[in-house]
Write a protein that holds these residues in place. Structure first.
Motif, mmCIF file in Angstrom:
data_model
loop_
_atom_site.group_PDB
_atom_site.id
_atom_site.type_symbol
_atom_site.label_atom_id
_atom_site.label_comp_id
_atom_site.label_asym_id
_atom_site.label_seq_id
_atom_site.Cartn_x
_atom_site.Cartn_y
_atom_site.Cartn_z
ATOM 1 N N HIS A 11 0.872 -1.167 0.000
ATOM 2 C CA HIS A 11 0.000 0.000 0.000
ATOM 3 C C HIS A 11 0.915 1.226 0.000
ATOM 4 C CE1 HIS A 11 -1.681 -3.466 2.119
ATOM 5 N NE2 HIS A 11 -2.799 -3.167 1.495
ATOM 6 N N PRO A 12 1.334 1.684 -1.184
ATOM 7 C CA PRO A 12 2.366 2.730 -1.247
ATOM 8 C C PRO A 12 2.002 4.002 -0.484
ATOM 9 C CG PRO A 12 2.062 1.729 -3.401
ATOM 10 C CD PRO A 12 0.960 1.204 -2.534
ATOM 11 N N ILE A 13 0.732 4.409 -0.567
ATOM 12 C CA ILE A 13 0.261 5.592 0.168
ATOM 13 C C ILE A 13 -0.720 5.109 1.229
ATOM 14 C CG2 ILE A 13 -0.819 7.869 0.035
ATOM 15 C CD1 ILE A 13 -0.230 7.826 -2.988
ATOM 16 N N LYS A 14 -0.475 5.427 2.460
ATOM 17 C CA LYS A 14 -1.336 4.957 3.544
ATOM 18 C C LYS A 14 -2.803 5.255 3.243
ATOM 19 C CE LYS A 14 -1.899 5.390 8.566
ATOM 20 N NZ LYS A 14 -1.559 3.996 8.900
ATOM 21 N N SER A 15 -3.621 4.207 3.230
ATOM 22 C CA SER A 15 -5.072 4.295 3.034
ATOM 23 C C SER A 15 -5.496 4.733 1.636
ATOM 24 C CB SER A 15 -5.719 5.233 4.065
ATOM 25 O OG SER A 15 -5.597 4.708 5.363
ATOM 26 N N ILE A 16 -4.533 4.934 0.733
ATOM 27 C CA ILE A 16 -4.877 5.392 -0.617
ATOM 28 C C ILE A 16 -4.362 4.360 -1.619
ATOM 29 C CG2 ILE A 16 -4.892 7.338 -2.216
ATOM 30 C CD1 ILE A 16 -5.876 8.165 0.496
ATOM 31 N N GLY A 17 -5.013 3.206 -1.672
ATOM 32 C CA GLY A 17 -4.723 2.254 -2.723
ATOM 33 C C GLY A 17 -3.882 1.063 -2.309
ATOM 34 N N PHE A 34 8.286 -0.149 0.341
ATOM 35 C CA PHE A 34 7.370 0.903 -0.076
ATOM 36 C C PHE A 34 5.935 0.672 0.394
ATOM 37 C CE2 PHE A 34 10.987 1.667 -2.814
ATOM 38 C CZ PHE A 34 11.104 3.047 -2.728
ATOM 39 N N ASP A 35 5.767 -0.104 1.439
ATOM 40 C CA ASP A 35 4.448 -0.215 2.055
ATOM 41 C C ASP A 35 4.252 0.968 3.002
ATOM 42 O OD1 ASP A 35 2.019 -1.791 2.409
ATOM 43 O OD2 ASP A 35 2.694 -2.047 4.476
ATOM 44 N N ARG A 36 3.199 1.753 2.781
ATOM 45 C CA ARG A 36 2.927 2.966 3.566
ATOM 46 C C ARG A 36 4.131 3.910 3.582
ATOM 47 N NH1 ARG A 36 -0.055 -1.922 4.909
ATOM 48 N NH2 ARG A 36 -2.048 -1.293 5.806
ATOM 49 N N HIS A 37 4.805 3.986 2.446
ATOM 50 C CA HIS A 37 5.958 4.883 2.344
ATOM 51 C C HIS A 37 5.512 6.345 2.393
ATOM 52 C CE1 HIS A 37 9.996 6.139 1.137
ATOM 53 N NE2 HIS A 37 9.429 6.966 0.276
ATOM 54 N N TRP A 38 4.363 6.632 1.786
ATOM 55 C CA TRP A 38 3.784 7.972 1.831
ATOM 56 C C TRP A 38 2.487 7.946 2.639
ATOM 57 C CZ3 TRP A 38 5.662 5.910 -2.824
ATOM 58 C CH2 TRP A 38 6.746 6.578 -3.397
ATOM 59 N N ALA A 39 2.100 9.116 3.102
ATOM 60 C CA ALA A 39 0.813 9.285 3.778
ATOM 61 C C ALA A 39 0.348 10.711 3.523
ATOM 62 C CB ALA A 39 0.933 9.009 5.274
ATOM 63 N N ILE A 40 -0.934 10.941 3.756
ATOM 64 C CA ILE A 40 -1.478 12.296 3.622
ATOM 65 C C ILE A 40 -1.828 12.799 5.016
ATOM 66 C CG2 ILE A 40 -3.317 13.734 2.668
ATOM 67 C CD1 ILE A 40 -3.519 11.794 0.341
ATOM 68 N N ALA A 41 -1.078 13.776 5.473
ATOM 69 C CA ALA A 41 -1.364 14.390 6.771
ATOM 70 C C ALA A 41 -2.532 15.358 6.613
ATOM 71 C CB ALA A 41 -0.140 15.130 7.290
ATOM 72 N N HIS A 42 -3.430 15.374 7.603
ATOM 73 C CA HIS A 42 -4.553 16.326 7.546
ATOM 74 C C HIS A 42 -4.206 17.592 8.313
ATOM 75 C CE1 HIS A 42 -5.506 15.039 11.593
ATOM 76 N NE2 HIS A 42 -5.777 13.800 11.191
ATOM 77 N N SER A 43 -5.087 18.543 8.247
ATOM 78 C CA SER A 43 -4.798 19.875 8.798
ATOM 79 C C SER A 43 -4.720 19.895 10.316
ATOM 80 C CB SER A 43 -5.866 20.877 8.328
ATOM 81 O OG SER A 43 -7.161 20.461 8.746
ATOM 82 N N ALA A 44 -5.200 18.856 10.995
ATOM 83 C CA ALA A 44 -5.123 18.796 12.453
ATOM 84 C C ALA A 44 -3.987 17.889 12.936
ATOM 85 C CB ALA A 44 -6.454 18.303 13.024
ATOM 86 N N ALA A 45 -3.082 17.516 12.043
ATOM 87 C CA ALA A 45 -1.969 16.648 12.428
ATOM 88 C C ALA A 45 -1.139 17.294 13.526
ATOM 89 C CB ALA A 45 -1.100 16.339 11.215
ATOM 90 N N ALA A 46 -0.576 16.473 14.380
ATOM 91 C CA ALA A 46 0.177 16.956 15.542
ATOM 92 C C ALA A 46 1.615 17.322 15.209
ATOM 93 C CB ALA A 46 0.144 15.903 16.647
ATOM 94 N N PHE A 47 1.993 17.283 13.948
ATOM 95 C CA PHE A 47 3.349 17.650 13.539
ATOM 96 C C PHE A 47 3.265 18.575 12.336
ATOM 97 C CE2 PHE A 47 2.216 13.886 11.139
ATOM 98 C CZ PHE A 47 2.684 14.147 9.867
ATOM 99 N N ASP A 48 4.297 19.374 12.160
ATOM 100 C CA ASP A 48 4.394 20.267 11.003
ATOM 101 C C ASP A 48 5.397 19.702 10.011
ATOM 102 O OD1 ASP A 48 2.630 22.191 12.118
ATOM 103 O OD2 ASP A 48 4.278 23.003 13.324
#
Length: 252
Positions: A11-17, A34-48
């Motif tokens: 799953h190259p992008i976490k939760s996206i495919g 490359f499993d969960r190598h990328w992810a999409i952080a949302h606007s309330a993520a606890a890190f910048d």
């Protein structure tokens, strides 16, 4: 029956495919490449910015909050620079997620699939060798097709493997046998794996990965039939090696 490796999935992008593979090289102490190598952080993520190491799943866009995301399929290029995404309600998308243009295109592409009642999808991130899996340890997820069939029989419907986002699917073992392997080793192809712990599931598994609609009470059925919400086990890769679908599996 001899146990075999039936499916390899990343799953190259976490939760996206999800992407099925016929073979893969595994490395000791690493996740599937490359499993969960990328992810999409949302606007309330606890890190910048980019994550400094592993971050909890609550920081990311996930299928549990948006069932339509479960119907995305992915294909990572051989050089791991480009990903092609498909969804029944979206045009195909081919992107380089590490580029500014590719990241922007991905955020636009998933926008109709992500509820506006949730923090907005904000940025595409990666942390190098640290996969954004649900746990910080570099595990691979091992699951049994017989357990999937048993759960499907309880539900009265056939279940896709892609509800459960596993990496290595085994066939020919007894239903739920994998829970008995915790603390022990199995061999798949030329690789040995130490089984570490059960995987507790979330409601993302209720969504059909073909339609992107919730159509199965997976968690309720696990609870009522078996008294838990666990499906599959985490394992540590103990040596570098190669696995292919059809490989024999040696179990305890």
């Amino acid at each position: 029956m001899t146990a075999t490796l039936a499916h390899i999935v990343r799953h190259p992008i976490k939760s996206i495919g999800w992407q099925e593979l016929s073979s893969v090289a595994l490395s000791a102490g690493k996740v599937l490449p490359f499993d969960r190598h990328w992810a999409i952080a949302h606007s309330a993520a606890a890190f910048d910015g980019l994550p400094d190491g592993w971050q909890a799943k609550r920081n990311f866009v996930r299928g549990v909050a948006a069932a339509p995301l479960m119907a995305v399929t992915a294909s990572l290029s051989d050089d791991a620079r480009n990903i092609t995404l498909n969804h029944p309600a979206r045009d195909p998308l081919d992107i380089a997620p590490d580029t500014e243009a590719g990241a922007a295109a991905l955020l636009d592409w998933i926008a109709p699939l992500w509820p506006d009642t949730r923090p907005a999808a904000a940025r595409v991130v990666s942390a190098g060798d640290q996969a954004m899996t649900d746990v910080p340890e570099p595990y691979v997820a091992v699951l049994g097709l017989s357990s999937l069939r048993a759960l499907g029989q309880r539900l009265g419907q056939e279940l896709s493997i892609h509800r459960f986002r596993g990496n290595l699917w085994l066939d020919g073992t007894a239903p739920w046998e994998e829970f008995d392997w915790i603390g022990r080793e199995i061999a798949v192809g030329t690789v040995r794996l130490r089984i570490e712990e059960r995987i507790t599931r979330c409601n993302a598994t209720a969504a059909n990965p073909v339609t992107g609609h919730q159509d199965a009470d997976t968690l309720g059925t696990l609870e009522s039939a078996y008294g838990h919400r666990d499906f599959g086990v985490y394992a540590t890769v103990l040596n570098d090696g190669f696995v292919r679908t059809g490989d024999a599996v040696e179990v305890p």
